[in-house]
Each structure stands twice: as structure tokens, then as C-alpha cells.
Scaffold this motif. Sequence first.
Motif, PDB file in Angstrom:
ATOM      1  N   LEU A   6       0.842  -1.210   0.000  1.00  0.00           N
ATOM      2  CA  LEU A   6       0.000   0.000   0.000  1.00  0.00           C
ATOM      3  C   LEU A   6       0.874   1.257   0.000  1.00  0.00           C
ATOM      4  O   LEU A   6       0.571   2.233  -0.696  1.00  0.00           O
ATOM      5  CB  LEU A   6      -0.946   0.005   1.213  1.00  0.00           C
ATOM      6  N   GLU A   7       1.977   1.208   0.763  1.00  0.00           N
ATOM      7  CA  GLU A   7       2.876   2.367   0.838  1.00  0.00           C
ATOM      8  C   GLU A   7       3.512   2.648  -0.524  1.00  0.00           C
ATOM      9  O   GLU A   7       3.546   3.784  -0.989  1.00  0.00           O
ATOM     10  CB  GLU A   7       3.959   2.078   1.888  1.00  0.00           C
ATOM     11  N   LEU A   8       3.975   1.570  -1.172  1.00  0.00           N
ATOM     12  CA  LEU A   8       4.602   1.722  -2.504  1.00  0.00           C
ATOM     13  C   LEU A   8       3.597   2.259  -3.519  1.00  0.00           C
ATOM     14  O   LEU A   8       3.900   3.151  -4.312  1.00  0.00           O
ATOM     15  CB  LEU A   8       5.107   0.357  -2.980  1.00  0.00           C
ATOM     16  N   GLN A   9       2.389   1.691  -3.487  1.00  0.00           N
ATOM     17  CA  GLN A   9       1.353   2.104  -4.440  1.00  0.00           C
ATOM     18  C   GLN A   9       0.986   3.574  -4.228  1.00  0.00           C
ATOM     19  O   GLN A   9       0.825   4.323  -5.178  1.00  0.00           O
ATOM     20  CB  GLN A   9       0.086   1.250  -4.255  1.00  0.00           C
ATOM     21  N   ALA A  10       0.871   3.975  -2.956  1.00  0.00           N
ATOM     22  CA  ALA A  10       0.454   5.356  -2.643  1.00  0.00           C
ATOM     23  C   ALA A  10       1.430   6.361  -3.240  1.00  0.00           C
ATOM     24  O   ALA A  10       1.030   7.442  -3.676  1.00  0.00           O
ATOM     25  CB  ALA A  10       0.327   5.538  -1.141  1.00  0.00           C
ATOM     26  N   LYS A  11       2.724   5.991  -3.289  1.00  0.00           N
ATOM     27  CA  LYS A  11       3.757   6.906  -3.828  1.00  0.00           C
ATOM     28  C   LYS A  11       3.544   7.181  -5.315  1.00  0.00           C
ATOM     29  O   LYS A  11       4.032   8.170  -5.841  1.00  0.00           O
ATOM     30  CB  LYS A  11       5.148   6.311  -3.600  1.00  0.00           C
ATOM     31  N   THR A  12       2.859   6.270  -5.997  1.00  0.00           N
ATOM     32  CA  THR A  12       2.661   6.439  -7.451  1.00  0.00           C
ATOM     33  C   THR A  12       1.367   7.210  -7.758  1.00  0.00           C
ATOM     34  O   THR A  12       1.066   7.466  -8.914  1.00  0.00           O
ATOM     35  CB  THR A  12       2.569   5.063  -8.154  1.00  0.00           C
ATOM     36  N   ILE A  13       0.610   7.539  -6.715  1.00  0.00           N
ATOM     37  CA  ILE A  13      -0.703   8.174  -6.936  1.00  0.00           C
ATOM     38  C   ILE A  13      -0.592   9.671  -6.652  1.00  0.00           C
ATOM     39  O   ILE A  13      -0.174  10.063  -5.546  1.00  0.00           O
ATOM     40  CB  ILE A  13      -1.778   7.512  -6.025  1.00  0.00           C
ATOM     41  N   PRO A  14      -0.943  10.522  -7.647  1.00  0.00           N
ATOM     42  CA  PRO A  14      -0.758  11.974  -7.471  1.00  0.00           C
ATOM     43  C   PRO A  14      -1.339  12.538  -6.170  1.00  0.00           C
ATOM     44  O   PRO A  14      -0.698  13.368  -5.533  1.00  0.00           O
ATOM     45  CB  PRO A  14      -1.448  12.548  -8.708  1.00  0.00           C
ATOM     46  N   VAL A  15      -2.513  12.112  -5.740  1.00  0.00           N
ATOM     47  CA  VAL A  15      -3.058  12.688  -4.504  1.00  0.00           C
ATOM     48  C   VAL A  15      -2.421  12.078  -3.254  1.00  0.00           C
ATOM     49  O   VAL A  15      -2.715  12.511  -2.133  1.00  0.00           O
ATOM     50  CB  VAL A  15      -4.612  12.589  -4.401  1.00  0.00           C
TER      51      VAL A  15
END
Length: 264
Positions: A218-227
Motif C-alpha cells: 500500500l505504501e509503494l502504491q500510494a507513492k505512485t498516486i498523485p493525490v
Amino acid sequence: MEWRPPTREHQDRLMKSRVALVTGGGSGIGAGVAQELASLGHQVAVLDRVIEAAGEVADQIRASGGTAVAVRADVSDPVEVAQAVDEVTAALGPVGILVNNAGFAKDNMVLDMPLDDWDAVVATHLRGSFLMLKATAPAMREAGWGRIVNISSISALGDDDRVNYVAAKAGLEGFTRAAALDLAPCGITVNAVGPGVVHTGMTTVSAARAGRTLEQHLELQAKTIPVGRIGTPHDIARAVLFFAAEDADFVTGQVIYVSGGPHG
Ligand code: NAD
């Protein structure tokens, strides 16, 4: 046209209660969509191939004062779909809002993908949405009003190691546009919502496949999401409610990506 404040009659019309059927409603995004539809006063049928999961979501909705029933069906099976829609119609009345959400991924690099995994994913997302539309749209046509919302994915735009899922979701978007054209004269709109990364049962499977803990994933994925954050089922439900609205009849054949940014 001159603008006038909405009359009480108009406001009452917008609050009309409909029968809404959500496939895959027993978990994740489908459960969130079912809860949000119920909170607007719609009577909700929670359909899932896991009846216990559908039953839990229907129980939660009833406990909060809403109306809900749980039904079991595998959406890729025409006999089960017909039986489930008959059951819902007998319990609540004809379906006015259909949300085609049931789905799962069976990821693999294209050359390693077994035919069974191709067939299973395409059957649920694509054949299932077709069967559900066929079972519910005749009553919508009779009523002269209907809303169909298909849950696609940003993966429809292309993604690695999941050619079956990408093809099914891209197909679902084509299906959305084509069905919208066929059903526009009947008062039925057909639109799609394409979620980005949303924390559900599916995310747990993706994390395990990537060899990460859920937190790391989840942490890695969140870094790729603009918001800067992962989506929730309720983020997706907001867009579904827009398409399902009583007066959203001028919006059809559209796809909206709800993904925390243009490339989330
Ligand atoms: P989930 O696993 O939490 O829920 C999916 C539900 O669908 C489950 O309850 C499952 O039992 C049910 N289901 C699966 N196949 C079925 C079938 N053949 N018949 C009836 N029920 C069936 O997953 P989710 O993340 O909530 O996924 C919901 C939808 O959102 C799917 O279409 C998925 O492709 C899409 N989506 C999810 C994400 C994400 O990040 N979670 C992103 C984009 C799109």
C-alpha cells in the motif's frame, strides 16, 4: 433557458427510491457501493457468488435502517443470473439500477497465462456484465428509466502481467459505449467507472503476488498516486452515484477514472 430554484416536487423526484442490484456486493468496492446506494434510500440487492459475504453486507444495511436483500449467483452463469434476478424482483420489485462490479484478477505474464485463467476472468467481467444487462434491462425498458454502471479499471488503459484482466476491462468499456447507444432510446444510461488502486480483498491478493506485505504494498502504491493515497470503496461509490442519479439521463456511454490523478 431561465434558471429557477428547484421546486419541492423536483426535489422529491430526485430522491425517488429505486431497486438497485450490485454484483460482487459482498466485499470491497461492491459493498461500499451497496451501502452508499442504500444511504440514499434505494432498496439494494447484494449479489455475490459467496452468499455469506452478501448476507453480511445486507445485514449491515438493514441494521442501519436501509432495505437490502442478499442473493447468490455466479454472474457468468446464465441460469443462476436469471434465478437471482427473479428472486430480487419478487422481493423488492424490478431492478432500476444495475452495478456490474463482480470481478477478480488472475495475473500472469502473457506467455505463462493458462487458458483457464483467461477464460475465467473474461467470463466474469465481460460475459457476466452482458448476462446481467440482459436479465435486468427489459424491466428498465418497460419502466422507461434505467441506470447501468460497469466497474472497469485504469488497467483498461494497459498494464503488465494481466492481459486477461486488461482485455476484459477494455472490452467492458467498449461494451459500455455500444450498449449505451442501443439503450439510449429506452431511457437507460450505461456508463463505466474505472477505479485506480483501491484497498480491498483484491489488493491483498496483489500484495501477496508481488511478494510484499500488505503495508509495504500500500505504501509503494500510494507513492505512485498523485493525490498521495490509496482509494477507498466509498471514493468509487461517489462516481457510481453520479451516474445512477435520477436526473443523469444526459450522460451515457462515458468512462470516468477515479484513481487519485490522471495517471494514478
Ligand atoms: P473484492 O475481491 O474485494 O470483491 C469482489 C467481489 O466479487 C467478491 O465478493 C467476489 O466474491 C465477487 N465475485 C467475483 N467473481 C464473481 C462472480 N463470477 N459472480 C459473482 N460474484 C463474484 O474486489 P474489489 O477490489 O472490490 O473489486 C470489485 C471490482 O472493482 C472488480 O470488478 C475489480 O476488477 C474492480 N477494480 C478493483 C480495483 C482495486 O484496486 N481493488 C481497481 C480497479 C478495478
